[in-house]
Motif scaffolding. Structure first.
Motif, PDB file in Angstrom:
ATOM      1  N   SER A   1       5.422   0.351  24.507  1.00 32.31           N
ATOM      2  CA  SER A   1       5.216   1.671  25.111  1.00 32.31           C
ATOM      3  C   SER A   1       5.504   2.807  24.150  1.00 32.31           C
ATOM      4  O   SER A   1       5.300   3.976  24.508  1.00 32.31           O
ATOM      5  CB  SER A   1       6.102   1.813  26.349  1.00 32.31           C
TER       6      SER A   1
ATOM      7  N   ALA B   1       3.934   3.858  21.535  1.00 34.84           N
ATOM      8  CA  ALA B   1       2.754   4.645  21.156  1.00 34.84           C
ATOM      9  C   ALA B   1       2.447   5.729  22.182  1.00 34.84           C
ATOM     10  O   ALA B   1       2.183   6.878  21.817  1.00 34.84           O
ATOM     11  CB  ALA B   1       1.546   3.731  20.968  1.00 34.84           C
ATOM     12  N   LYS B   2       2.499   5.382  23.472  1.00 30.90           N
ATOM     13  CA  LYS B   2       2.183   6.375  24.505  1.00 30.90           C
ATOM     14  C   LYS B   2       3.256   7.458  24.590  1.00 30.90           C
ATOM     15  O   LYS B   2       2.948   8.649  24.756  1.00 30.90           O
ATOM     16  CB  LYS B   2       1.996   5.688  25.858  1.00 30.90           C
TER      17      LYS B   2
ATOM     18  N   GLU C   1       2.896   9.845  21.650  1.00 32.47           N
ATOM     19  CA  GLU C   1       1.827  10.822  21.838  1.00 32.47           C
ATOM     20  C   GLU C   1       2.186  11.872  22.880  1.00 32.47           C
ATOM     21  O   GLU C   1       1.966  13.068  22.674  1.00 32.47           O
ATOM     22  CB  GLU C   1       0.539  10.100  22.238  1.00 32.47           C
TER      23      GLU C   1
ATOM     24  N   THR D   1      -1.062   8.253  16.254  1.00 30.15           N
ATOM     25  CA  THR D   1      -1.896   8.424  17.449  1.00 30.15           C
ATOM     26  C   THR D   1      -2.958   9.498  17.255  1.00 30.15           C
ATOM     27  O   THR D   1      -3.609   9.913  18.215  1.00 30.15           O
ATOM     28  CB  THR D   1      -1.034   8.757  18.674  1.00 30.15           C
TER      29      THR D   1
ATOM     30  N   ASP E   1      -5.015   2.308  18.802  1.00 35.35           N
ATOM     31  CA  ASP E   1      -5.614   2.226  20.140  1.00 35.35           C
ATOM     32  C   ASP E   1      -5.397   3.529  20.900  1.00 35.35           C
ATOM     33  O   ASP E   1      -6.302   4.028  21.576  1.00 35.35           O
ATOM     34  CB  ASP E   1      -5.013   1.059  20.911  1.00 35.35           C
ATOM     35  N   GLU E   2      -4.199   4.073  20.806  1.00 35.65           N
ATOM     36  CA  GLU E   2      -3.910   5.340  21.483  1.00 35.65           C
ATOM     37  C   GLU E   2      -4.732   6.468  20.873  1.00 35.65           C
ATOM     38  O   GLU E   2      -5.241   7.338  21.594  1.00 35.65           O
ATOM     39  CB  GLU E   2      -2.408   5.656  21.375  1.00 35.65           C
TER      40      GLU E   2
ATOM     41  N   THR F   1      -8.255   6.287  22.120  1.00 39.50           N
ATOM     42  CA  THR F   1      -8.309   6.726  23.513  1.00 39.50           C
ATOM     43  C   THR F   1      -8.322   8.249  23.601  1.00 39.50           C
ATOM     44  O   THR F   1      -9.053   8.832  24.419  1.00 39.50           O
ATOM     45  CB  THR F   1      -7.103   6.164  24.288  1.00 39.50           C
ATOM     46  N   ARG F   2      -7.535   8.889  22.764  1.00 37.84           N
ATOM     47  CA  ARG F   2      -7.468  10.357  22.771  1.00 37.84           C
ATOM     48  C   ARG F   2      -8.765  10.969  22.256  1.00 37.84           C
ATOM     49  O   ARG F   2      -9.185  12.032  22.698  1.00 37.84           O
ATOM     50  CB  ARG F   2      -6.295  10.824  21.912  1.00 37.84           C
TER      51      ARG F   2
END
Length: 272
Positions: free
Chosen positions: A10, A12-13, A16, A50, A78-79, A82-83
């Motif tokens: 978690s 990474a999230k 960000e 990120t 990956d994050e 997604t952004r």
């Protein structure tokens, strides 16, 4: 030291959502301006995380600039994917110690707050120089000493009181451990560059409450792994202790603290 590079789970999230607006945004804008000032056609970003600097680079370069953004950690990429970015970016997993690109294939190399994590900095600089074309420029930023970065310093002190026999030192050791400009210059010379231009930039770190920086540092960085390695059941307790110390120094509501970094630029044409 190996665990200092692991931005997994978690992290990474939280990185960000909490850490990026807290400390990275102003320096991302500054780095993007510096890179764009030379009008590069092809840019390599190392340790993109990120994608905070990637997004700014995409805005600054527009459709005329091609960006390849890399990071060692797939969850961070990956994050970043997604952004998203304003214009297309090529995302690649890559190790700065061994870049998977041809010689002289980029006009600029950028790295925001990633150099501190490289285990062999002269080798990483040599790789950056290898992939730069003649006239190309390396731009990167590193945090100044932890005492110049008030929230990070407070979190480190708070967590240390919980584990006095073995205090977690990730923030001081790695993110804030490569602040000596003389050492930076020597490593760049060993990597094949000449004399760099180094600018020290102070900014402000603002959050809506003390809990925001406490969560950002304790759970959105590898400091989390250090805390959990000592006692996994005490992560929330450590986060609360950090929030209390920040509140005691900066107030119980919105908080405002100093951050400071060195921004470094050096061109291939400056190399011997």
């Amino acid at each position: 030291m190996e665990t200092d590079k692991r931005f997994t789970g978690s992290i990474a999230k939280l990185y960000e959502s909490h850490l990026v607006p807290l400390i990275f945004e102003p320096y991302a804008a500054d780095l993007a301006r510096r890179v764009a000032s030379t009008q590069p056609r092809r840019v390599l970003e190392i340790a993109a995380g990120t994608g905070v600097a990637t997004r700014r680079l995409s805005e600054a370069l527009g459709r005329d600039g091609a960006i390849v953004a890399t990071d060692l950690n797939p969850p961070m990429l990956d994050e970043a994917r997604t952004r998203g970015t304003r214009h297309a970016v090529e995302w690649r997993q890559a190790d700065a110690m061994q870049l998977p690109f041809e010689d002289a294939s980029f006009d600029a190399v950028a790295c925001q707050f990633g150099v501190m994590f490289f285990p062999d900095k002269p080798r990483a600089f040599a790789e950056a120089r290898r992939v730069l074309r003649p006239g190309g420029v390396l731009h990167f930023s590193v945090w100044d000493r932890i005492e110049e970065n008030e929230f990070a310093d407070a979190v480190t002190q708070a967590v240390a009181t919980m584990f006095p026999d073995d205090p977690p030192r990730f923030l001081a050791r790695t993110p804030h451990g490569y602040f000596d400009t003389g050492a930076i210059g020597r490593d760049l010379r060993e990597g094949g560059f000449g004399v760099p231009a180094i600018t020290t930039l102070a900014a402000r770190s603002r959050a809506s409450s003390p809990e925001v920086p406490a969560m950002a540092y304790c759970q959105g960085t590898p400091l989390r792994g250090e805390i959990e390695a000592r006692d996994a059941s005490r992560l929330e307790e450590a986060t609360r202790a950090a929030a209390r110390l920040i509140a005691s120094r900066f107030g119980a509501r919105a908080v405002d603290g100093k951050i400071q970094a060195h921004v470094v630029s050096v061109g291939v044409q400056d190399a011997p």
